[in-house]
Design a protein around this motif. Sequence first.
Motif, PDB file in Angstrom:
ATOM      1  N   TYR A  73     -54.453 -36.561  68.207  1.00  0.00           N
ATOM      2  CA  TYR A  73     -53.039 -36.766  68.539  1.00  0.00           C
ATOM      3  C   TYR A  73     -52.800 -36.457  70.007  1.00  0.00           C
ATOM      4  O   TYR A  73     -53.280 -35.453  70.532  1.00  0.00           O
ATOM      5  N   LEU A  74     -52.057 -37.326  70.674  1.00  0.00           N
ATOM      6  CA  LEU A  74     -51.708 -37.122  72.078  1.00  0.00           C
ATOM      7  C   LEU A  74     -50.193 -37.123  72.234  1.00  0.00           C
ATOM      8  O   LEU A  74     -49.529 -38.110  71.878  1.00  0.00           O
ATOM      9  N   PRO A  75     -49.615 -36.042  72.753  1.00  0.00           N
ATOM     10  CA  PRO A  75     -48.169 -35.992  72.961  1.00  0.00           C
ATOM     11  C   PRO A  75     -47.742 -36.905  74.102  1.00  0.00           C
ATOM     12  O   PRO A  75     -48.569 -37.421  74.863  1.00  0.00           O
ATOM     13  N   ALA A  76     -46.434 -37.096  74.244  1.00  0.00           N
ATOM     14  CA  ALA A  76     -45.892 -38.004  75.258  1.00  0.00           C
ATOM     15  C   ALA A  76     -46.297 -37.610  76.670  1.00  0.00           C
ATOM     16  O   ALA A  76     -46.466 -38.466  77.540  1.00  0.00           O
ATOM     17  N   SER A  77     -46.464 -36.299  76.927  1.00  0.00           N
ATOM     18  CA  SER A  77     -46.790 -35.835  78.270  1.00  0.00           C
ATOM     19  C   SER A  77     -48.157 -36.315  78.738  1.00  0.00           C
ATOM     20  O   SER A  77     -48.452 -36.332  79.930  1.00  0.00           O
ATOM     21  N   LEU A  78     -49.020 -36.713  77.788  1.00  0.00           N
ATOM     22  CA  LEU A  78     -50.360 -37.177  78.133  1.00  0.00           C
ATOM     23  C   LEU A  78     -50.436 -38.692  78.267  1.00  0.00           C
ATOM     24  O   LEU A  78     -51.514 -39.251  78.445  1.00  0.00           O
ATOM     25  N   LYS A  79     -49.302 -39.365  78.210  1.00  0.00           N
ATOM     26  CA  LYS A  79     -49.298 -40.824  78.260  1.00  0.00           C
ATOM     27  C   LYS A  79     -48.843 -41.342  79.625  1.00  0.00           C
ATOM     28  O   LYS A  79     -47.974 -40.765  80.262  1.00  0.00           O
ATOM     29  N   HIS A  80     -49.485 -42.425  80.052  1.00  0.00           N
ATOM     30  CA  HIS A  80     -49.199 -43.085  81.323  1.00  0.00           C
ATOM     31  C   HIS A  80     -49.232 -42.094  82.487  1.00  0.00           C
ATOM     32  O   HIS A  80     -48.279 -41.929  83.232  1.00  0.00           O
ATOM     33  N   GLY A  81     -50.361 -41.394  82.608  1.00  0.00           N
ATOM     34  CA  GLY A  81     -50.526 -40.433  83.692  1.00  0.00           C
ATOM     35  C   GLY A  81     -51.863 -40.585  84.368  1.00  0.00           C
ATOM     36  O   GLY A  81     -52.500 -41.640  84.309  1.00  0.00           O
ATOM     37  N   GLN A  82     -52.273 -39.530  85.014  1.00  0.00           N
ATOM     38  CA  GLN A  82     -53.579 -39.493  85.665  1.00  0.00           C
ATOM     39  C   GLN A  82     -54.143 -38.091  85.525  1.00  0.00           C
ATOM     40  O   GLN A  82     -53.426 -37.096  85.686  1.00  0.00           O
ATOM     41  N   LEU A  83     -55.435 -38.010  85.240  1.00  0.00           N
ATOM     42  CA  LEU A  83     -56.118 -36.734  85.114  1.00  0.00           C
ATOM     43  C   LEU A  83     -57.315 -36.716  86.049  1.00  0.00           C
ATOM     44  O   LEU A  83     -58.158 -37.610  85.996  1.00  0.00           O
ATOM     45  N   HIS A  84     -57.380 -35.699  86.903  1.00  0.00           N
ATOM     46  CA  HIS A  84     -58.558 -35.479  87.743  1.00  0.00           C
ATOM     47  C   HIS A  84     -59.367 -34.366  87.081  1.00  0.00           C
ATOM     48  O   HIS A  84     -58.947 -33.206  87.066  1.00  0.00           O
ATOM     49  N   ILE A  85     -60.512 -34.722  86.534  1.00  0.00           N
ATOM     50  CA  ILE A  85     -61.300 -33.800  85.734  1.00  0.00           C
ATOM     51  C   ILE A  85     -62.520 -33.330  86.515  1.00  0.00           C
ATOM     52  O   ILE A  85     -63.381 -34.141  86.870  1.00  0.00           O
ATOM     53  N   PRO A  86     -62.637 -32.022  86.801  1.00  0.00           N
ATOM     54  CA  PRO A  86     -63.869 -31.514  87.431  1.00  0.00           C
ATOM     55  C   PRO A  86     -65.061 -31.754  86.516  1.00  0.00           C
ATOM     56  O   PRO A  86     -64.961 -31.582  85.296  1.00  0.00           O
ATOM     57  N   GLU A  87     -66.183 -32.146  87.086  1.00  0.00           N
ATOM     58  CA  GLU A  87     -67.348 -32.499  86.262  1.00  0.00           C
ATOM     59  C   GLU A  87     -67.829 -31.337  85.393  1.00  0.00           C
ATOM     60  O   GLU A  87     -68.365 -31.547  84.308  1.00  0.00           O
ATOM     61  N   LYS A  88     -67.627 -30.094  85.834  1.00  0.00           N
ATOM     62  CA  LYS A  88     -68.091 -28.955  85.045  1.00  0.00           C
ATOM     63  C   LYS A  88     -67.125 -28.606  83.915  1.00  0.00           C
ATOM     64  O   LYS A  88     -67.473 -27.863  83.006  1.00  0.00           O
ATOM     65  N   VAL A  89     -65.915 -29.142  83.986  1.00  0.00           N
ATOM     66  CA  VAL A  89     -64.939 -28.941  82.913  1.00  0.00           C
ATOM     67  C   VAL A  89     -65.076 -30.049  81.868  1.00  0.00           C
ATOM     68  O   VAL A  89     -64.888 -29.818  80.663  1.00  0.00           O
ATOM     69  N   ALA A  90     -65.419 -31.243  82.317  1.00  0.00           N
ATOM     70  CA  ALA A  90     -65.428 -32.424  81.458  1.00  0.00           C
ATOM     71  C   ALA A  90     -66.200 -32.244  80.146  1.00  0.00           C
ATOM     72  O   ALA A  90     -65.696 -32.616  79.075  1.00  0.00           O
ATOM     73  N   PRO A  91     -67.429 -31.695  80.152  1.00  0.00           N
ATOM     74  CA  PRO A  91     -68.184 -31.596  78.889  1.00  0.00           C
ATOM     75  C   PRO A  91     -67.526 -30.742  77.823  1.00  0.00           C
ATOM     76  O   PRO A  91     -67.907 -30.823  76.647  1.00  0.00           O
ATOM     77  N   TRP A  92     -66.536 -29.923  78.202  1.00  0.00           N
ATOM     78  CA  TRP A  92     -65.870 -29.043  77.242  1.00  0.00           C
ATOM     79  C   TRP A  92     -64.627 -29.698  76.627  1.00  0.00           C
ATOM     80  O   TRP A  92     -63.981 -29.100  75.761  1.00  0.00           O
ATOM     81  N   LEU A  93     -64.317 -30.926  77.049  1.00  0.00           N
ATOM     82  CA  LEU A  93     -63.160 -31.627  76.508  1.00  0.00           C
ATOM     83  C   LEU A  93     -63.521 -32.286  75.184  1.00  0.00           C
ATOM     84  O   LEU A  93     -64.606 -32.849  75.029  1.00  0.00           O
ATOM     85  N   TRP A  94     -62.594 -32.231  74.237  1.00  0.00           N
ATOM     86  CA  TRP A  94     -62.834 -32.841  72.932  1.00  0.00           C
ATOM     87  C   TRP A  94     -63.181 -34.313  73.094  1.00  0.00           C
ATOM     88  O   TRP A  94     -62.452 -35.081  73.703  1.00  0.00           O
ATOM     89  N   GLY A  95     -64.352 -34.700  72.540  1.00  0.00           N
ATOM     90  CA  GLY A  95     -64.727 -36.108  72.525  1.00  0.00           C
ATOM     91  C   GLY A  95     -65.338 -36.632  73.798  1.00  0.00           C
ATOM     92  O   GLY A  95     -65.488 -37.851  73.950  1.00  0.00           O
ATOM     93  N   TRP A  96     -65.680 -35.728  74.726  1.00  0.00           N
ATOM     94  CA  TRP A  96     -66.253 -36.204  75.990  1.00  0.00           C
ATOM     95  C   TRP A  96     -67.637 -36.818  75.734  1.00  0.00           C
ATOM     96  O   TRP A  96     -68.426 -36.251  74.977  1.00  0.00           O
ATOM     97  N   PRO A  97     -67.982 -37.964  76.366  1.00  0.00           N
ATOM     98  CA  PRO A  97     -67.104 -38.724  77.255  1.00  0.00           C
ATOM     99  C   PRO A  97     -66.352 -39.870  76.571  1.00  0.00           C
ATOM    100  O   PRO A  97     -65.182 -40.113  76.854  1.00  0.00           O
ATOM    101  N   ASN A  98     -67.035 -40.612  75.656  1.00  0.00           N
ATOM    102  CA  ASN A  98     -66.468 -41.886  75.214  1.00  0.00           C
ATOM    103  C   ASN A  98     -65.219 -41.751  74.365  1.00  0.00           C
ATOM    104  O   ASN A  98     -64.254 -42.494  74.538  1.00  0.00           O
ATOM    105  N   ARG A  99     -65.238 -40.797  73.419  1.00  0.00           N
ATOM    106  CA  ARG A  99     -64.063 -40.627  72.569  1.00  0.00           C
ATOM    107  C   ARG A  99     -62.861 -40.201  73.413  1.00  0.00           C
ATOM    108  O   ARG A  99     -61.748 -40.695  73.233  1.00  0.00           O
ATOM    109  N   PHE A 100     -63.102 -39.296  74.338  1.00  0.00           N
ATOM    110  CA  PHE A 100     -62.029 -38.828  75.228  1.00  0.00           C
ATOM    111  C   PHE A 100     -61.487 -39.985  76.056  1.00  0.00           C
ATOM    112  O   PHE A 100     -60.270 -40.169  76.171  1.00  0.00           O
ATOM    113  N   LEU A 101     -62.376 -40.768  76.647  1.00  0.00           N
ATOM    114  CA  LEU A 101     -61.942 -41.881  77.493  1.00  0.00           C
ATOM    115  C   LEU A 101     -61.189 -42.928  76.682  1.00  0.00           C
ATOM    116  O   LEU A 101     -60.197 -43.508  77.160  1.00  0.00           O
ATOM    117  N   ASN A 102     -61.634 -43.186  75.464  1.00  0.00           N
ATOM    118  CA  ASN A 102     -60.914 -44.134  74.610  1.00  0.00           C
ATOM    119  C   ASN A 102     -59.497 -43.657  74.322  1.00  0.00           C
ATOM    120  O   ASN A 102     -58.544 -44.441  74.321  1.00  0.00           O
TER     121      ASN A 102
END
Length: 327
Positions: free
Chosen positions: A244-273
């Motif tokens: 689930y993604l709330p409205a605040s996460l829609k139509h925005g931009q995220l600059h993700i540090p490479e060392k933070v990225a692997p800890w994001l849920w679904g990184w990389p493909n699920r997260f990017l989708n």
Amino acid sequence: MNKIKGLFKSKTTWFFLILLLFIYVNNSSLFAKRGEGAPLLLAHRGLGQTFSMEGIENDTCTAERINEPEYPFLENTIPSIEAAINAGADLVEIDVQPTKDHNFVIFHDWTLDCRTNGQGVTRDYTTSELQALDIGYGYTADEGKTFPFRGKAVNLMPTLDEVLGYFPKTPFLIHIKSEDQNEGIQMANYLEKLPESRLEQLTVYGGDQPIAALRERLSNLRTMSKATLKKNLLIYTAIGWTGYLPASLKHGQLHIPEKVAPWLWGWPNRFLNRMDNADTRVIVVEGNGSGFSSGFDTSADIKRLPEDYSGGIWTNRIDKIAPLYNK
């Protein structure tokens, strides 16, 4: 009684096992396909001079520590932007500074002393006064023995209007470099005059206060600030595993540090989708996010990304990175 307790424990165990299985399947990139297109490449300040990053701080004059020039371009100029686009950039980041006559010029520093033959801050000068400066005046690769761009960069500081007019179809990431709320209001006044089709190609990021003021006026504009980035990452960390993604996460931009990225849920493909479905652009920056202008600038840097990575990449060397993706 023991049978009841055992049954309860059994159901609880199964509940948590099923929950863990759901979290794994729902966030595994093994089950998330991506298109075969190349990553989106963001050229930081166009194609400019490189410099040593060692010991650099916010007030370091980077023009005084450039490497031996490999090309004749200076950052944030129309020639440098054009060179970046020709090299394969999909998106170009530019810095804006306000002028005394309520305009915006494209220039990195809020002071003039480092790069130009002027002194003071940009907002104390009119557009014509700023454009008469030599913006290559302070560049040196040998501690001041020679100045390879001195006298060659007069009238090269463009206005935002000139850049958007010269590149009418190019997407830009516009950086407001202050915490001045009035700059956000001034930017809103400027952008409101543009057609909706052009606004869709623009993203603005920067200080919390100017971006908040800008979003209040132009809620449909793609924006990002440190505050919105932190908020959105915290929200995603808390509930992103559900999908689930709330409205605040829609139509925005995220600059993700490479060392933070692997800890994001679904990184990389699920997260990017998920971000694609939310119309939110993802740009990966080098390191842990604390570096100064850190980008993926070499083939070795690119190798640290997932092999099939197809999000955005921040680079200071579009000329080196674009060929790796046949751009």
